[in-house]
Each structure stands twice: as C-alpha cells, then as structure tokens.
Design a protein around this motif. Structure first.
Motif, short mmCIF file in Angstrom:
data_model
loop_
_atom_site.label_atom_id
_atom_site.label_comp_id
_atom_site.label_asym_id
_atom_site.label_seq_id
_atom_site.Cartn_x
_atom_site.Cartn_y
_atom_site.Cartn_z
N LYS A 45 -32.81 21.63 16.67
CA LYS A 45 -32.35 21.87 18.04
C LYS A 45 -31.24 22.93 18.06
N ASP A 46 -30.46 22.97 16.97
CA ASP A 46 -29.38 23.96 16.86
C ASP A 46 -29.91 25.36 16.52
N GLY A 47 -31.23 25.48 16.40
CA GLY A 47 -31.83 26.80 16.18
C GLY A 47 -32.07 27.17 14.73
N ASN A 48 -31.86 26.23 13.82
CA ASN A 48 -32.12 26.53 12.40
C ASN A 48 -33.62 26.56 12.15
N ASP A 49 -34.07 27.61 11.43
CA ASP A 49 -35.52 27.72 11.20
C ASP A 49 -35.90 28.00 9.75
N LEU A 50 -34.89 27.98 8.86
CA LEU A 50 -35.18 28.19 7.44
C LEU A 50 -34.40 27.17 6.61
N PHE A 51 -35.15 26.33 5.90
CA PHE A 51 -34.56 25.24 5.12
C PHE A 51 -34.90 25.41 3.65
N LEU A 52 -33.94 25.13 2.78
CA LEU A 52 -34.18 25.16 1.33
C LEU A 52 -33.97 23.75 0.80
N GLU A 53 -35.01 23.18 0.23
CA GLU A 53 -34.91 21.86 -0.39
C GLU A 53 -34.57 22.05 -1.86
N LEU A 54 -33.37 21.61 -2.26
CA LEU A 54 -32.92 21.80 -3.64
C LEU A 54 -33.06 20.47 -4.38
N GLY A 55 -34.17 20.33 -5.09
CA GLY A 55 -34.44 19.09 -5.82
C GLY A 55 -35.91 18.98 -6.12
N PRO A 56 -36.29 18.05 -6.99
CA PRO A 56 -37.68 17.94 -7.43
C PRO A 56 -38.61 17.36 -6.37
N GLY A 57 -39.84 17.80 -6.40
CA GLY A 57 -40.91 17.06 -5.72
C GLY A 57 -41.36 17.47 -4.34
N GLY A 58 -40.53 18.15 -3.58
CA GLY A 58 -40.95 18.59 -2.26
C GLY A 58 -41.11 17.50 -1.21
N VAL A 59 -40.47 16.35 -1.43
CA VAL A 59 -40.59 15.23 -0.47
C VAL A 59 -40.04 15.62 0.90
N LEU A 60 -38.90 16.29 0.92
CA LEU A 60 -38.25 16.63 2.19
C LEU A 60 -39.04 17.69 2.95
N ALA A 61 -39.67 18.59 2.22
CA ALA A 61 -40.55 19.59 2.86
C ALA A 61 -41.72 18.88 3.53
#
Length: 310
Positions: free
Chosen positions: A264-280
């Motif tokens: 909602k704050d307009g963020n459109d690029l996220f980096l998940e730092l950690g194994p597995g890609g669960v958050l993605a």
C-alpha cells in the motif's frame, strides 16, 4: 529498475544444510561474519550450517541463529555487489523479524545474535516442556479458522497469506482442528512436522524469559521502517520494539497484513534474503505479480544483481 528495495528475512523452517557456505568462500566479509558468530556463541554454528546433520540444524536453538547469520551474510554480500542499494523497509517472518531489526540498525550483529540464540533456546525448552503441535489450514475463511481455533482451544499462529493460516496448540487440540476443518469449509488441513506449538500460549515460558533479556538489551530506532509481526505496522519507539518482539513469541504472525501495508505504501520490489523462497511464494498469494527476488547463495546473488541492473 529502481534500486529502492524492501528486505524480507526468512523464518524458522527455511534452514538447509550448506546454507552460506559458497558465500563464505566468495566474500571475505561474509567469512569474517561467520567466524565472528562462532566466537560470540562459543560453538561452531557454521559447521552445522555447512555440514549438518539436518537434525542438529533443525534444533530451534541452532536454526534461529543460523537463519539470522545467513540473512545478514547475504545482505553483506549484496551491499558489496550493489553499493547504491537503497533500503525502503525491512520485515521478517517470526525469527526473521530479529534479522530485519539488525539489518535496519535497531541493534548490532552481536546483540541480535545473542538475542536469537537465547530466544531459540527458550523456545526449545518450552517445546520440550509442553509437547504441542501445529497445522496449516489452506483455503478457508479467516473467520471460520478463528471459530475452529476457539472450539478446539488452540491459537492462530500465522496469518501467512489469504487462504493460508497456521494453528498452534496442544497435540489433542490440533488433531481435533484437523479432523473438523472440512466442517468449517476449509479445503485442506495438514498437521506440520514441528518440535512444538510456536506462536501459541504454550510458548509463554519462553516469552517471559525473553522479556527479561530484552529489558537489559540496548535498542535504538532503526534507520529504516521495520515492520512488527505482532502489530503488522512499523515500530514507533524503543519501547514498542521490545514489547512487540516479546509478544510475538506467543502472538500471531500477521504476515499477510504486514506485506499489504508495504504494498500500500507503494513498494514494488522485494528481496528475500534466506533459503527456500517461502516468502516469495507467500507474496504470490498476497498480491500476484509482485516482484520478489530470493537470494540465498552466489548463483542467486549473481542473478539478482543482474536483474537490479547493478
């Protein structure tokens, strides 16, 4: 592409043998960070991270510091590769919230490491004392899941994404919830292989012990917004930081709301730092098409750097 990114940090369950090993070989600063972690903890955490066995790495008192160190090691390597990286905000799932605070400057590497090691140890003790369980509920309305939790006397542990909620509590209560889930219109209910009932009232002893440690831990307001799992909002004071980190141990992880706030704050690029890609994967359910790059090793770091146009 914008280099203003939101950093996301993995929670317990993402750990895997070999995590961080190639980064330590490729980046001297990462190796120094791993060596420092072993020194601070007084045991060889990185040997368990690199070589296992997985049973040892999965222990709550080991996987929590392992994921914390790995997340910050990935960030160290990323900053070396992309010096112009601008961090818009930080968030982490459960244990990952501590990594997010370290990344944001709430406390230094060593302070955070001691905190997560103690948190993991307290939670491990609570698991042994209480013998609880957890279950993932897929494809149900939140109101129906909450009704089920109340009927089975268990707690809502994680609100991960729309249609993905985790319950936590006594073994009997969780078995009952799994058995009754279909009656509430919940498509699928699966008991999880976990050591105990995280984010439930059965973790109260761990919360109380962590509260005592947090009281004497120096914290400051982070340099960038850090989102609290407990409040699904950015922390606003040193007192709120300590209070939310404490209450998160038995409270619900409001991940879906936390991500919606950042979107909602307009963020459109996220980096998940950690194994597995669960958050993605969770972000794909929260808002389809949102850009999330998962970085866990040298190959994924190279790919992310290329994508960032650095």
């Amino acid at each position: 592409m914008s280099k203003k990114v939101v950093l996301l940090f993995a929670g317990q369950g993402a750990q895997k043998v070999g995590m961080g090993q190639d980064l330590a070989g490729a980046y001297p600063k990462v190796k120094a960070m791993f060596d420092r972690a072993n020194e601070v903890l007084g045991f060889n955490l990185t040997d368990t991270m690199f070589n296992g066995p997985i049973e040892e790495l999965t222990r709550t008192s080991r996987c929590q510091p392992a994921l914390y160190v790995h997340g910050l090691a990935v960030l160290e390597a990323l900053k070396e590769r992309v010096p112009s990286l601008e961090i818009a905000a930080c968030a982490g799932l459960s244990l990952g919230e501590f990594t997010a605070h370290a990344a944001g400057g709430t406390f230094d590497f060593e302070t955070g490491l001691n905190l997560v090691f103690q948190r993991g140890s307290f939670m491990e003790e609570a698991c042994e004392e209480t013998k609880g369980s957890m279950a993932a509920l897929i494809g149900g309305e939140e109101s129906a899941v909450r009704e089920l939790a109340a009927e089975c006397n268990v707690d809502v542990a994680n609100l991960n994404a729309p249609g993905q909620i985790v319950l936590s509590g006594s073994i009997e209560g969780i078995k009952q919830a799994v058995a009754k889930a279909k009656e509430k219109g919940i498509r699928k209910a699966v008991e999880l292989t976990v050591a105990g009932a995280y984010h439930s009232r059965l973790m109260k002893s761990a919360q109380d012990k962590l509260a005592a440690v947090l009281q004497t831990t120096p914290v400051q307001m982070p340099k960038v917004p850090v989102i609290s799992n407990y409040e699904a909002d950015a922390v606003t004071s040193e007192m709120v930081i300590k209070n939310t980190l404490e209450r998160q141990v038995t409270g619900s992880v409001r991940w879906s709301e936390s991500m919606q706030l950042l979107l909602k704050d307009g963020n459109d690029l996220f980096l998940e730092l950690g194994p597995g890609g669960v958050l993605a994967g969770l972000m794909g359910r929260i808002q389809k098409g949102t850009k999330v790059l998962t970085i866990e090793d040298t190959a994924s770091l190279d790919a992310a750097v290329a994508e960032l146009g650095a």
